[in-house]
Design an enzyme around this catalytic site. Structure first.
Site, PDB file in Angstrom:
ATOM      1  N   CYS A  72     111.627  27.780 -13.148  1.00  0.00           N
ATOM      2  CA  CYS A  72     112.344  28.075 -11.902  1.00  0.00           C
ATOM      3  C   CYS A  72     111.440  27.822 -10.686  1.00  0.00           C
ATOM      4  O   CYS A  72     110.284  28.236 -10.682  1.00  0.00           O
ATOM      5  CB  CYS A  72     112.815  29.532 -11.911  1.00  0.00           C
ATOM      6  SG  CYS A  72     113.803  29.938 -10.461  1.00  0.00           S
ATOM      7  N   CYS A  76     109.483  34.561  -7.316  1.00  0.00           N
ATOM      8  CA  CYS A  76     109.660  36.005  -7.520  1.00  0.00           C
ATOM      9  C   CYS A  76     108.457  36.539  -8.320  1.00  0.00           C
ATOM     10  O   CYS A  76     108.220  36.079  -9.445  1.00  0.00           O
ATOM     11  CB  CYS A  76     110.969  36.274  -8.253  1.00  0.00           C
ATOM     12  SG  CYS A  76     112.368  35.425  -7.488  1.00  0.00           S
ATOM     13  N   CYS A  79     108.583  37.686 -12.116  1.00  0.00           N
ATOM     14  CA  CYS A  79     109.416  36.971 -13.092  1.00  0.00           C
ATOM     15  C   CYS A  79     108.632  36.044 -14.028  1.00  0.00           C
ATOM     16  O   CYS A  79     107.816  35.232 -13.586  1.00  0.00           O
ATOM     17  CB  CYS A  79     110.492  36.171 -12.352  1.00  0.00           C
ATOM     18  SG  CYS A  79     111.696  35.443 -13.488  1.00  0.00           S
ATOM     19  N   CYS A 116     127.016  38.270 -20.163  1.00  0.00           N
ATOM     20  CA  CYS A 116     126.327  37.871 -18.929  1.00  0.00           C
ATOM     21  C   CYS A 116     125.402  36.697 -19.224  1.00  0.00           C
ATOM     22  O   CYS A 116     124.518  36.820 -20.072  1.00  0.00           O
ATOM     23  CB  CYS A 116     125.470  39.008 -18.392  1.00  0.00           C
ATOM     24  SG  CYS A 116     126.371  40.524 -18.172  1.00  0.00           S
ATOM     25  N   CYS A 147     130.195  37.280 -16.900  1.00  0.00           N
ATOM     26  CA  CYS A 147     129.309  37.498 -15.755  1.00  0.00           C
ATOM     27  C   CYS A 147     128.300  36.360 -15.762  1.00  0.00           C
ATOM     28  O   CYS A 147     127.885  35.915 -16.827  1.00  0.00           O
ATOM     29  CB  CYS A 147     128.601  38.839 -15.919  1.00  0.00           C
ATOM     30  SG  CYS A 147     127.388  39.157 -14.613  1.00  0.00           S
ATOM     31  N   CYS A 207     127.889  42.117  -8.748  1.00  0.00           N
ATOM     32  CA  CYS A 207     126.918  42.942  -9.469  1.00  0.00           C
ATOM     33  C   CYS A 207     125.596  42.754  -8.738  1.00  0.00           C
ATOM     34  O   CYS A 207     125.067  41.645  -8.695  1.00  0.00           O
ATOM     35  CB  CYS A 207     126.832  42.450 -10.916  1.00  0.00           C
ATOM     36  SG  CYS A 207     125.449  43.146 -11.848  1.00  0.00           S
ATOM     37  N   ARG A 279     123.937  50.521 -13.706  1.00  0.00           N
ATOM     38  CA  ARG A 279     123.402  50.060 -14.994  1.00  0.00           C
ATOM     39  C   ARG A 279     121.913  50.372 -15.144  1.00  0.00           C
ATOM     40  O   ARG A 279     121.105  49.996 -14.299  1.00  0.00           O
ATOM     41  CB  ARG A 279     123.637  48.551 -15.170  1.00  0.00           C
ATOM     42  CG  ARG A 279     123.143  48.062 -16.543  1.00  0.00           C
ATOM     43  CD  ARG A 279     123.539  46.623 -16.847  1.00  0.00           C
ATOM     44  NE  ARG A 279     124.964  46.433 -16.696  1.00  0.00           N
ATOM     45  CZ  ARG A 279     125.522  45.545 -15.882  1.00  0.00           C
ATOM     46  NH1 ARG A 279     124.774  44.760 -15.160  1.00  0.00           N
ATOM     47  NH2 ARG A 279     126.822  45.448 -15.792  1.00  0.00           N
TER      48      ARG A 279
HETATM   49  N1  SAM Z   1     117.616  33.220 -11.309  1.00  0.00           N
HETATM   50  C1  SAM Z   1     118.644  34.091 -10.983  1.00  0.00           C
HETATM   51  C2  SAM Z   1     118.337  34.892  -9.751  1.00  0.00           C
HETATM   52  O1  SAM Z   1     117.206  35.383  -9.627  1.00  0.00           O
HETATM   53  O2  SAM Z   1     119.187  35.027  -8.897  1.00  0.00           O
HETATM   54  C3  SAM Z   1     119.084  34.977 -12.105  1.00  0.00           C
HETATM   55  C4  SAM Z   1     118.143  35.534 -13.127  1.00  0.00           C
HETATM   56  S1  SAM Z   1     117.026  36.760 -12.598  1.00  0.00           S
HETATM   57  C5  SAM Z   1     115.927  36.811 -13.934  1.00  0.00           C
HETATM   58  C6  SAM Z   1     117.932  38.272 -12.583  1.00  0.00           C
HETATM   59  C7  SAM Z   1     117.241  39.529 -12.175  1.00  0.00           C
HETATM   60  O3  SAM Z   1     116.479  40.056 -13.240  1.00  0.00           O
HETATM   61  C8  SAM Z   1     116.260  39.486 -11.024  1.00  0.00           C
HETATM   62  O4  SAM Z   1     116.885  39.484  -9.787  1.00  0.00           O
HETATM   63  C9  SAM Z   1     115.478  40.773 -11.240  1.00  0.00           C
HETATM   64  O5  SAM Z   1     116.074  41.838 -10.537  1.00  0.00           O
HETATM   65  C10 SAM Z   1     115.571  40.999 -12.751  1.00  0.00           C
HETATM   66  N2  SAM Z   1     114.250  40.784 -13.375  1.00  0.00           N
HETATM   67  C11 SAM Z   1     113.640  39.600 -13.581  1.00  0.00           C
HETATM   68  N3  SAM Z   1     112.433  39.780 -14.161  1.00  0.00           N
HETATM   69  C12 SAM Z   1     112.258  41.100 -14.327  1.00  0.00           C
HETATM   70  C13 SAM Z   1     111.199  41.907 -14.859  1.00  0.00           C
HETATM   71  N4  SAM Z   1     110.073  41.374 -15.307  1.00  0.00           N
HETATM   72  N5  SAM Z   1     111.368  43.243 -14.885  1.00  0.00           N
HETATM   73  C14 SAM Z   1     112.518  43.797 -14.416  1.00  0.00           C
HETATM   74  N6  SAM Z   1     113.533  43.090 -13.894  1.00  0.00           N
HETATM   75  C15 SAM Z   1     113.419  41.751 -13.841  1.00  0.00           C
HETATM   76 FE1  SF4 Z   2     113.864  32.226 -10.693  1.00  0.00          FE
HETATM   77 FE2  SF4 Z   2     113.098  34.446 -11.926  1.00  0.00          FE
HETATM   78 FE3  SF4 Z   2     113.373  34.444  -9.287  1.00  0.00          FE
HETATM   79 FE4  SF4 Z   2     115.583  34.293 -10.881  1.00  0.00          FE
HETATM   80  S1  SF4 Z   2     114.167  36.001 -10.710  1.00  0.00           S
HETATM   81  S2  SF4 Z   2     115.098  33.066  -9.030  1.00  0.00           S
HETATM   82  S3  SF4 Z   2     114.719  33.085 -12.552  1.00  0.00           S
HETATM   83  S4  SF4 Z   2     111.880  33.244 -10.454  1.00  0.00           S
END
Ligand code: SAM
Ligand code: SF4
Ligand code: DTB
Length: 358
Positions: A72, A76, A79, A116, A147, A207, A279
């Site tokens: 990606c 973030c 992530c 989802c 979802c 959501c 949730r």
């Molecule tokens: N890429 C898309 C986005 O960010 O909009 C969707 C997938 S993203 C992984 C969905 C959500 O998962 C993130 O917004 C975050 O809140 C949660 N998330 C991701 N990594 C995480 C982690 N290591 N611990 C807890 N929550 C996490």
């Molecule tokens: Fe990409 Fe992870 Fe951020 Fe979703 S949360 S936009 S998968 S870096």
């Protein structure tokens, strides 16, 4: 104020859009006062509000599948899937529709009612849309709610997903507007809100929630809830994640969240968004049964089931079944998903556990 349930009951009635026809707009001060109150008062209030809208012994079960993992472009800092961090995850292409449907069928047969699908994208590309649409149509044909979480969406993309029959779109604000730039720099907080608005305008249920453990303070937690509760309509589902620290990401050594603080967050979310499904999301493998029980008491009424979230572990199904049995919890069935007016009226009239509301 302490120990005056009558006063609290009245305050709640006033803030309940279903009872007085008004929508409460939350100030940071009022929300902070809720969050800060003695824990027993906060839990009592949250459980009381919960019982006005939902059966307290039912929990909605969602199943997650990563349909496009890793690589990606976003940064973030929590992530595993960001290409900016070295988490050791290898990137994969968008899954084939038939494979997604085979997984979805297995999840349905194991009792999931909502499926989802998540993709590690900044936003979907036009070339991906036919495959995404086929996934939505196929999962719906299996009789499950759908979802998706695919990153940012504009109005056209939202309309395409709505047309395909998508029920929910997950897009988290993650934290407060003030703390957000410390966590993500490649897309703004305002862009997140724009996506939520595009989704809402297209008629897809929203959501949206966030994560605890990103180095934020209590005020950031409260401010995140204020943003969510004051959206044009509060999200139908509010995922509250506890950071799963991922090796190789900037937050790999983040301080763990205090469990009672996490429970306070769930309770405050429940009171501020009484009709939403709150949730208990990522991080349950690090939570004791007792902590999860407190979260359910505080008003959480939805979880992810299945031993994998997107890339990280979730409790085994057997251990969740044991926990449900110990707590006397039952999975929510599809027709119970929406808060039901008749049921709510019956609860108000008959339930001896909420006498202050009569
Ligand atoms: N890429 C898309 C986005 O960010 O909009 C969707 C997938 S993203 C992984 C969905 C959500 O998962 C993130 O917004 C975050 O809140 C949660 N998330 C991701 N990594 C995480 C982690 N290591 N611990 C807890 N929550 C996490
Ligand atoms: Fe990409 Fe992870 Fe951020 Fe979703 S949360 S936009 S998968 S870096
Ligand atoms: C949400 O708020 N939590 C889910 C879902 N929305 C998509 C994702 C949790 C991801 C946890 C880390 C992982 O599995 O990579």
């Amino acid at each position: 104020m302490l120990g005056n349930p009558q006063a609290k009951g009245e305050a709640m009635l006033h803030s309940d859009p279903n009872i007085d026809g008004h929508r409460q707009i939350w100030t940071a001060k009022a929300a902070r006062a809720l969050f800060d109150q003695p824990l027993m008062d906060l839990l009592f209030q949250a459980q009381t509000v919960h019982r006005q809208h939902f059966d307290p012994n039912r929990v909605q079960l969602s199943r997650l599948l990563s349909i496009k993992t890793g690589g990606c472009p976003e940064d973030c800092s929590y992530c595993s899937q960001s290409s900016r961090h070295d988490s050791g995850l290898s990137a994969s292409k968008l899954m084939e529709v038939q494979r997604v449907l085979a997984e979805a069928r297995r999840a349905r047969d194991a009792g999931a009612t909502r499926y989802c699908m998540g993709a590690a994208w900044r936003s979907p590309k036009a070339r991906d849309m036919p495959q995404i649409v086929a996934m939505i149509e196929g999962v719906k044909a299996l009789g499950m709610e759908t979802c998706m979480t695919l990153g940012m969406l504009d109005a056209d993309q939202s309309a395409q997903l709505a047309e395909a029959g998508l029920d929910y779109y997950n897009h988290n604000i993650d934290t407060s507007e003030a703390h957000y730039p410390n966590v993500i720099t490649t897309r703004t907080f305002a862009e997140r809100i724009d996506t939520l608005e595009a989704v809402r305008q297209a008629g897809i249920k929203v959501c949206s929630g966030g994560i605890l453990g990103l180095g934020e303070g209590r005020q950031d937690r409260v401010d995140m809830l204020v943003t969510l509760a004051n959206l044009p309509s509060p999200p139908d589902s509010v995922p509250i994640n506890m950071l799963i620290p991922v090796e190789g990401t900037p937050l790999e050594n983040a301080a763990p969240v205090d469990p009672i603080e996490f429970v306070r967050m769930i309770a405050t979310a429940r009171i501020m968004m009484p009709q939403s499904h709150v949730r208990l999301s990522a991080g349950r493998t690090a939570m004791s049964d007792e902590m999860q029980a407190m979260c359910f008491f505080a008003g959480a009424n939805s979880i992810f089931v299945g031993d994998t979230l997107l890339t990280k572990d979730n409790p085994e199904e057997e251990s969740d079944m044991r926990l449900f049995a110990k707590l006397g919890l039952q999975p929510m069935v599809a027709h119970e998903h929406a808060p039901d007016e008749a049921r709510r009226a019956a609860l108000l009239a008959d339930d001896p556990a909420i006498p202050i509301l009569r």
